[in-house]
Motif scaffolding. Sequence first.
Motif, PDB file in Angstrom:
ATOM      1  N   ASN A   1       0.742  -1.157  -0.021  1.00 41.48           N
ATOM      2  CA  ASN A   1       0.064   0.020   0.109  1.00 41.48           C
ATOM      3  C   ASN A   1       0.782   1.359   0.210  1.00 41.48           C
ATOM      4  N   LYS A   2       0.143   2.291  -0.394  1.00 38.79           N
ATOM      5  CA  LYS A   2       1.004   3.670  -0.468  1.00 38.79           C
ATOM      6  C   LYS A   2       1.890   3.716  -1.593  1.00 38.79           C
TER       7      LYS A   2
ATOM      8  N   ASP B   1       1.415   5.105  -4.239  1.00 38.35           N
ATOM      9  CA  ASP B   1       1.588   6.332  -4.971  1.00 38.35           C
ATOM     10  C   ASP B   1       2.811   7.149  -4.481  1.00 38.35           C
ATOM     11  N   MET B   2       3.401   6.657  -3.347  1.00 39.18           N
ATOM     12  CA  MET B   2       4.738   7.396  -2.989  1.00 39.18           C
ATOM     13  C   MET B   2       5.929   6.768  -3.966  1.00 39.18           C
TER      14      MET B   2
ATOM     15  N   SER C   1      -2.877   1.638  -3.657  1.00 42.33           N
ATOM     16  CA  SER C   1      -2.837   2.986  -3.145  1.00 42.33           C
ATOM     17  C   SER C   1      -4.129   3.176  -2.575  1.00 42.33           C
ATOM     18  N   ALA C   2      -4.465   3.327  -1.205  1.00 40.56           N
ATOM     19  CA  ALA C   2      -5.675   3.358  -0.576  1.00 40.56           C
ATOM     20  C   ALA C   2      -5.984   5.010  -1.045  1.00 40.56           C
ATOM     21  N   HIS C   3      -4.807   5.861  -0.939  1.00 35.55           N
ATOM     22  CA  HIS C   3      -5.162   7.098  -1.334  1.00 35.55           C
ATOM     23  C   HIS C   3      -5.632   7.458  -2.625  1.00 35.55           C
TER      24      HIS C   3
ATOM     25  N   TYR D   1       0.882  -3.988  10.125  1.00 39.42           N
ATOM     26  CA  TYR D   1       1.595  -2.992  11.273  1.00 39.42           C
ATOM     27  C   TYR D   1       0.558  -1.953  11.281  1.00 39.42           C
ATOM     28  N   PRO D   2       0.511  -1.347  12.679  1.00 38.74           N
ATOM     29  CA  PRO D   2      -0.246  -0.068  12.754  1.00 38.74           C
ATOM     30  C   PRO D   2       0.215   0.966  11.630  1.00 38.74           C
ATOM     31  N   ASN D   3      -0.654   1.669  11.153  1.00 43.19           N
ATOM     32  CA  ASN D   3      -0.499   2.947  10.206  1.00 43.19           C
ATOM     33  C   ASN D   3      -0.272   2.431   8.834  1.00 43.19           C
ATOM     34  N   VAL D   4      -0.060   1.282   8.405  1.00 41.22           N
ATOM     35  CA  VAL D   4       0.186   0.885   7.109  1.00 41.22           C
ATOM     36  C   VAL D   4      -0.912   1.213   5.981  1.00 41.22           C
ATOM     37  N   GLY D   5      -2.190   1.479   6.644  1.00 47.23           N
ATOM     38  CA  GLY D   5      -3.229   1.715   5.834  1.00 47.23           C
ATOM     39  C   GLY D   5      -4.313   0.980   5.658  1.00 47.23           C
TER      40      GLY D   5
ATOM     41  N   SER E   1      -7.195   0.510   7.613  1.00 45.92           N
ATOM     42  CA  SER E   1      -8.568   1.143   7.341  1.00 45.92           C
ATOM     43  C   SER E   1      -8.857   1.685   6.257  1.00 45.92           C
ATOM     44  N   SER E   2      -7.785   2.419   5.604  1.00 43.98           N
ATOM     45  CA  SER E   2      -8.009   3.274   4.348  1.00 43.98           C
ATOM     46  C   SER E   2      -8.482   2.151   3.124  1.00 43.98           C
TER      47      SER E   2
ATOM     48  N   GLY F   1      -4.100  -3.636  14.177  1.00 44.65           N
ATOM     49  CA  GLY F   1      -2.993  -3.502  14.049  1.00 44.65           C
ATOM     50  C   GLY F   1      -1.803  -4.172  14.719  1.00 44.65           C
TER      51      GLY F   1
END
Length: 663
Positions: free
Chosen positions: A223-224, A226-227, A251-253, A346-350, A352-353, A392
């Motif tokens: 995920n992510k 887009d970065m 990319s959830a974003h 992990y927490p914060n990897v996205g 929920s997104s 997470g």
Amino acid sequence: MVLAKSKKNVGLGNTLMKDRFGKGKGSDMRRVKAITRIDHTTGQAYITNDREEAGWVKMRSVTEQGALDEFLATAELAGTDFTAEKMNNVKIIHSDQINPYLLSAAEEKVVLGKHKEHKARLTVPRRPKWNASTTREELDRLERESFLEWRKGLAELQETQDLLMTPFERNIEVWRQLWRVIERSDVVVQIVDARNPLMFRSEDLEAYVKDVDPKKHNLLLINKADMMTYKQRKAWANYLKGAGISYRFFSAHLAKQMLEEQEDSESDMESEEAGPEAGPSENGAPAQDTADRQDETPEEDGTTQDGDSEADTRILTVDELEKMLLSYAPPDVGPERKLQVGLVGYPNVGKSSTINALIGATKVSVSATPGKTKHFQTIHLSDKVILCDCPGLVFPNFASTKAELVCNGVLPIDQLREYSGPATLVARRIPQPFLEAVYGIQIRTRPLEEGGTGIPTGEELLRAYARHRGFMTQGLGQPDASRAARYVLKDYVSGKLPYVEPPPGVEDAREFNRELYDLTRLPAKRRAALTAAMAELSVEVDDDASLSSDMIPLSGGRAGGDKSEKLDKAFFKAGQGSAGHLSMPFNFRYTQQGMEAAAAAAAAGGKQLSGRKLRAMIALEQGIDPKEVQMGSGKKHFKGGAKAKRGKNRGNTQKGDVRDDEL
Ligand SMILES: Nc1nc2c(ncn2[C@@H]2O[C@H](COP(=O)(O)OP(=O)(O)OP(=O)(O)O)[C@@H](O)[C@H]2O)c(=O)[nH]1
């Protein structure tokens, strides 16, 4: 240095003495007389050894002389040659260039070797085997025992091998959620952060999924994405395929953005009652930004476009992701037997997104029904798919330094006490022009000829940021680097300061990330200011204009040649300050002028906005005369004495705030 605890063990000096003169001979030392001499040129008295002493006493002075005595004695012996030799060999290494919290290349190699050696011990705890006859209490006891064993194993690994590890989850209840999610899932999707996929991946989790049932599937969802640039995805795709890892980029974003734009255009269409040809395609045309990122297609980059490689590097849309998940469905999938998809990470990897993106795309009313336990959620995505969202959790993994863990967002920034390590990593990883463009700051680095490296230290970055934001310490009124660190590190973790870890085998991280630092990745506000100035001058801004460090002429090189030199003159004319000393802060008009001039210079210099132009522009924005900044001379620092202050921060800015001697 370790100090000897007993007089019997006084280190090398004593060992040498014993070796040379034998036991007891050391008492001869008492015969050494310290005599007082007068330096007739200064009239000062100093104490020295008597020159007439036995010859061996000279040796004593080598190990026992104080630093000053040693220096003087050596100087006396060598005379002018001494000075010449010292000057020729001198290499200034400033203590601030060596961060004790980071590893040297050699140390890192050793540590990575150790990581490889003990990789197999990075396990996730297994749920003990159980069957219908196992009672609840019995299972609970077995689970606790097995969990304790697992924790003991990891603690022993950490202690005996002196290895740094992630702050892995130690609460059995969280792991119990994971066990249940794995048991019920047909496919376990491990979501990882694209900026460092291997750091967030638990290899053993995949093995565990297969242990539980070989028919279950694993998918690594990066995920992510887009970065990442296309080339970065390509490099990671090559590595992951080579390692036989089943992965996909997502990319959830971008998925969210695409969905929103789709909804907007649908509502526009409804209101305008437009014909079918004006609307988006049935299955959703990609949003502009999505299309832009996806546009970095293989053929654009000159590589062959075969179906396979496109799929390898493609950032999936939600429809494609759902289709991909359905490909793991058992043959009897349907309303009675839905495909169960476990989402872990992990927490914060996205997570929920990602779930939100999937839910949004289905356009069905979603009921988040609690599962058998209270803690993980089951979401009925469609009549064929159920998502199981696991809390997470941090898996056990090795890390080289705490700084690395902070930068990966695994250690919380708010409780951070040692910030210099992670700040140094940020300063090393993100090119100086990009940092300066993002924050609108000027980072004053030590000149190369004074021992600078051409790359800012963490402290230099933080002080520049603190000065800009007006963060000052109480009392002495120095830039508050500690406070600045929290902001800068949070920006790094959130991706505002982008950096992607190269896959194993790609050595040059700077080159790997070079294309990442273009204008499109500047924050909207900063980019808008720049493009507005460009638009006023009817100049097209090249979105690919690189802000990576190689745009800065470090050794006097000038991008743009004559043309840009002429423009520089015009540019500097914009500053009305006299002879490098400013008595008043610059006003907005001046700043605007500077920006325009910089924009013109950038345009004439072949569209690319060089680091030098950019720095001049930022200097103007900050209310600093660009003449005060030595650009293009190889000295990326300020001449002493400039006292320009930014109006906004004036109250907090100290006298001499921009002086060289602060470094
Ligand atoms: N650039 C980018 N940011 C993302 C993407 N997905 C998530 N984020 C950001 O990452 C951060 C964490 O996202 P979450 O979806 O809350 O992550 P999570 O894994 O559910 O976190 P926990 O709830 O702590 O487990 C948020 O700031 C998101 O905006 C993505 O695809 N691209």
